[in-house]
Scaffold this motif. Structure first.
Motif, PDB file in Angstrom:
ATOM      1  N   LYS A 269       0.832  -1.204   0.000  1.00  0.00           N
ATOM      2  CA  LYS A 269       0.000   0.000   0.000  1.00  0.00           C
ATOM      3  C   LYS A 269       0.866   1.253   0.000  1.00  0.00           C
ATOM      4  N   SER A 270       1.925   1.262   0.804  1.00  0.00           N
ATOM      5  CA  SER A 270       2.823   2.413   0.860  1.00  0.00           C
ATOM      6  C   SER A 270       3.544   2.606  -0.465  1.00  0.00           C
ATOM      7  N   PHE A 271       3.975   1.503  -1.077  1.00  0.00           N
ATOM      8  CA  PHE A 271       4.670   1.576  -2.358  1.00  0.00           C
ATOM      9  C   PHE A 271       3.735   2.093  -3.451  1.00  0.00           C
ATOM     10  N   SER A 272       2.518   1.599  -3.474  1.00  0.00           N
ATOM     11  CA  SER A 272       1.551   2.044  -4.483  1.00  0.00           C
ATOM     12  C   SER A 272       1.243   3.524  -4.339  1.00  0.00           C
ATOM     13  N   ARG A 273       1.079   3.976  -3.110  1.00  0.00           N
ATOM     14  CA  ARG A 273       0.796   5.392  -2.873  1.00  0.00           C
ATOM     15  C   ARG A 273       1.971   6.256  -3.321  1.00  0.00           C
ATOM     16  N   LEU A 274       3.185   5.819  -3.035  1.00  0.00           N
ATOM     17  CA  LEU A 274       4.377   6.563  -3.443  1.00  0.00           C
ATOM     18  C   LEU A 274       4.472   6.650  -4.970  1.00  0.00           C
ATOM     19  N   ILE A 275       4.293   5.532  -5.639  1.00  0.00           N
ATOM     20  CA  ILE A 275       4.374   5.520  -7.109  1.00  0.00           C
ATOM     21  C   ILE A 275       3.276   6.380  -7.713  1.00  0.00           C
ATOM     22  N   TYR A 276       2.070   6.335  -7.134  1.00  0.00           N
ATOM     23  CA  TYR A 276       0.948   7.157  -7.607  1.00  0.00           C
ATOM     24  C   TYR A 276       1.315   8.641  -7.554  1.00  0.00           C
ATOM     25  N   VAL A 277       1.834   9.086  -6.424  1.00  0.00           N
ATOM     26  CA  VAL A 277       2.186  10.494  -6.263  1.00  0.00           C
ATOM     27  C   VAL A 277       3.328  10.876  -7.189  1.00  0.00           C
ATOM     28  N   VAL A 278       4.329  10.032  -7.306  1.00  0.00           N
ATOM     29  CA  VAL A 278       5.475  10.323  -8.173  1.00  0.00           C
ATOM     30  C   VAL A 278       5.031  10.435  -9.632  1.00  0.00           C
ATOM     31  N   MET A 279       4.142   9.551 -10.064  1.00  0.00           N
ATOM     32  CA  MET A 279       3.687   9.611 -11.457  1.00  0.00           C
ATOM     33  C   MET A 279       2.863  10.864 -11.732  1.00  0.00           C
ATOM     34  N   ILE A 280       2.069  11.294 -10.772  1.00  0.00           N
ATOM     35  CA  ILE A 280       1.317  12.538 -10.950  1.00  0.00           C
ATOM     36  C   ILE A 280       2.278  13.723 -11.020  1.00  0.00           C
TER      37      ILE A 280
ATOM     38  N   SER B 242       1.605  14.725 -24.591  1.00  0.00           N
ATOM     39  CA  SER B 242       1.493  13.280 -24.802  1.00  0.00           C
ATOM     40  C   SER B 242       2.103  12.489 -23.639  1.00  0.00           C
ATOM     41  N   ASN B 243       3.300  12.840 -23.211  1.00  0.00           N
ATOM     42  CA  ASN B 243       3.908  12.141 -22.075  1.00  0.00           C
ATOM     43  C   ASN B 243       3.158  12.415 -20.777  1.00  0.00           C
ATOM     44  N   ALA B 244       2.653  13.631 -20.619  1.00  0.00           N
ATOM     45  CA  ALA B 244       1.883  13.952 -19.422  1.00  0.00           C
ATOM     46  C   ALA B 244       0.601  13.121 -19.367  1.00  0.00           C
ATOM     47  N   THR B 245      -0.053  12.962 -20.503  1.00  0.00           N
ATOM     48  CA  THR B 245      -1.283  12.166 -20.561  1.00  0.00           C
ATOM     49  C   THR B 245      -1.012  10.711 -20.210  1.00  0.00           C
ATOM     50  N   ILE B 246       0.013  10.156 -20.791  1.00  0.00           N
ATOM     51  CA  ILE B 246       0.345   8.754 -20.541  1.00  0.00           C
ATOM     52  C   ILE B 246       0.694   8.536 -19.067  1.00  0.00           C
ATOM     53  N   THR B 247       1.540   9.386 -18.527  1.00  0.00           N
ATOM     54  CA  THR B 247       1.965   9.233 -17.134  1.00  0.00           C
ATOM     55  C   THR B 247       0.803   9.430 -16.176  1.00  0.00           C
ATOM     56  N   PHE B 248      -0.031  10.432 -16.445  1.00  0.00           N
ATOM     57  CA  PHE B 248      -1.161  10.710 -15.576  1.00  0.00           C
ATOM     58  C   PHE B 248      -2.171   9.563 -15.607  1.00  0.00           C
ATOM     59  N   ALA B 249      -2.436   9.018 -16.787  1.00  0.00           N
ATOM     60  CA  ALA B 249      -3.394   7.918 -16.894  1.00  0.00           C
ATOM     61  C   ALA B 249      -2.845   6.638 -16.262  1.00  0.00           C
ATOM     62  N   LEU B 250      -1.570   6.375 -16.424  1.00  0.00           N
ATOM     63  CA  LEU B 250      -0.977   5.172 -15.837  1.00  0.00           C
ATOM     64  C   LEU B 250      -0.896   5.238 -14.314  1.00  0.00           C
ATOM     65  N   ALA B 251      -0.949   6.425 -13.755  1.00  0.00           N
ATOM     66  CA  ALA B 251      -0.926   6.551 -12.300  1.00  0.00           C
ATOM     67  C   ALA B 251      -2.133   5.854 -11.677  1.00  0.00           C
ATOM     68  N   LEU B 252      -3.226   5.755 -12.411  1.00  0.00           N
ATOM     69  CA  LEU B 252      -4.415   5.066 -11.893  1.00  0.00           C
ATOM     70  C   LEU B 252      -4.167   3.582 -11.649  1.00  0.00           C
ATOM     71  N   ALA B 253      -3.193   3.019 -12.302  1.00  0.00           N
ATOM     72  CA  ALA B 253      -2.887   1.604 -12.086  1.00  0.00           C
ATOM     73  C   ALA B 253      -2.359   1.368 -10.679  1.00  0.00           C
ATOM     74  N   PHE B 254      -1.805   2.407 -10.071  1.00  0.00           N
ATOM     75  CA  PHE B 254      -1.279   2.311  -8.711  1.00  0.00           C
ATOM     76  C   PHE B 254      -2.268   2.979  -7.769  1.00  0.00           C
ATOM     77  N   ASP B 255      -3.343   2.298  -7.500  1.00  0.00           N
ATOM     78  CA  ASP B 255      -4.417   2.796  -6.648  1.00  0.00           C
ATOM     79  C   ASP B 255      -3.849   3.182  -5.279  1.00  0.00           C
ATOM     80  N   PRO B 256      -3.958   4.451  -4.885  1.00  0.00           N
ATOM     81  CA  PRO B 256      -3.334   4.876  -3.625  1.00  0.00           C
ATOM     82  C   PRO B 256      -4.128   4.490  -2.382  1.00  0.00           C
TER      83      PRO B 256
END
Length: 88
Positions: free
Chosen positions: A11-22, A36-50
């Protein structure tokens, strides 16, 4: 290692990755002006449910569902801007 310890670390790792990707998405959008890179990174952050991933969607608090829904809406808007060739 106990199962609960693994879940807590996950859970801590997922939250960290979520924040870093945003933060990377915001950096790409504001400083690099790369939608384009901002869109991809922002959308992929959802994969790491915080939030607690063991909870089903219906059992989550309303504010968590709203948070993730707004995140998805913003990602969809960014994708729409990308498709319509919006320039920054």
């Amino acid at each position: 290692m106990k199962k609960q310890e693994i879940l807590d670390r996950s859970k801590s790792f997922s939250r960290l990755i979520y924040v870093v990707m945003i933060l990377i998405a915001v950096f790409n959008l504001t400083y690099l002006k790369d939608l384009s890179n901002a869109t991809i990174t922002f959308a992929l952050a959802l994969a790491f449910d915080p939030f607690d991933q063991s909870q089903t969607w219906n059992k989550r608090p309303l504010w968590q569902r709203i948070w993730l829904g707004v995140h998805l809406f913003i990602a969809a808007c960014m994708l729409g801007m990308q498709i319509s060739r919006w320039t920054l």
